[in-house]
Design an enzyme around this catalytic site. Structure first.
Site: not given
Ligand SMILES: O=P(O)(O)OC[C@H]1O[C@H](OP(=O)(O)OP(=O)(O)O)[C@H](O)[C@@H]1O
Ligand SMILES: O=c1cc[nH]c(=O)[nH]1
Ligand SMILES: [Mg+2]
Length: 213
Positions: A108, A112, A204, A207
């Site tokens: 991603r 945006t 995340d 991650d």
């Protein structure tokens, strides 16, 4: 506790999921414990995702006599959305060791929140196979929407999406754009925050699973 089924969605409920989701959500969980907890939930999700596979019968001979045996009568392609999807795909392969695996790489864009594609490798046979798209996080739904649309363009006709945590926004998007694709998930969270992260979520997923920041 078992599961709740809605029109385009199955929400799996299990005490082990509640315990392991808490481990995954906890900001202090180590990479090691994060991986173990995700793998345990992935096994429960895989069990449910494969529950209705068609079977074919054949004759098998036990040491005692002949009897009816069964094999799975459906080609399966597992498609993890890189990177975080890799945390779910091994569980499916443990149940279906002969499944083919396709990969879709996308991340991603931080500003945006739109998915950016960087890799695709989809095996032959996607037209007739049951295609299981896996990604632990469904946030805006942009990545899953892109992945499903791409696979449909490649000819996929039978798709399911397997996820760990969904935001209502993502479920709305996939439900309206791909009503033929059933989603299986372990949690529906509250909302997205201004950075399009799931709240409360787990941060995340890629991650945390791979120990990157
Ligand atoms: O529903 P969306 O708003 O599209 O967000 C969900 C996507 O974001 C995460 O991937 P990320 O971009 O962090 O890539 P990564 O797996 O490499 O960390 C996640 O694994 C999904 O693919
Ligand atoms: O909360 C979120 C949203 C997108 N991707 C993640 O890994 N987590
Ligand atoms: Mg990520």
């Amino acid at each position: 506790m078992d599961s709740q089924s809605f029109e385009h969605l199955t929400l799996i409920e299990h005490p082990v999921i509640n315990r392991d989701l808490t481990i995954l959500r906890d900001v202090n969980t180590s990479t090691d414990d994060f991986r173990s907890a995700l793998k345990r939930i992935a096994i429960i999700l895989a069990y449910h995702a494969l529950k209705e596979l068609p079977l074919k019968e054949f004759e098998v001979e036990t040491p005692i006599e002949k009897t009816t045996g069964y094999d799975i009568d459906q080609d399966i392609i597992v498609v993890p959305i890189l990177r975080a999807g890799l945390g779910l795909s091994d569980a499916l392969l443990q149940f279906i060791p002969d499944a083919k695996v396709g990969h879709l790489g996308m991340y991603r864009d931080e500003s945006t929140h739109e998915p950016v594609d960087y890799y695709s490798n989809i095996p032959d046979g996607v037209e007739d196979a049951l295609v299981l798209v896996v990604d632990p996080m469904l946030a805006t739904g942009g990545s899953a929407d892109d992945a499903i649309s791409f696979l449909k363009k490649e000819g996929a006709q039978h798709l399911r999406f397997i996820s760990l945590i969904c935001a209502p926004e993502g479920l709305e998007r996939i439900g309206s754009k791909h009503p033929d694709v059933h989603t299986i998930t372990a949690a529906i969270d509250e909302k997205l925050n201004d950075d399009a992260f799931i709240v409360p979520g787990l941060g995340d997923a890629g991650d945390r699973y791979f120990g990157t920041t």
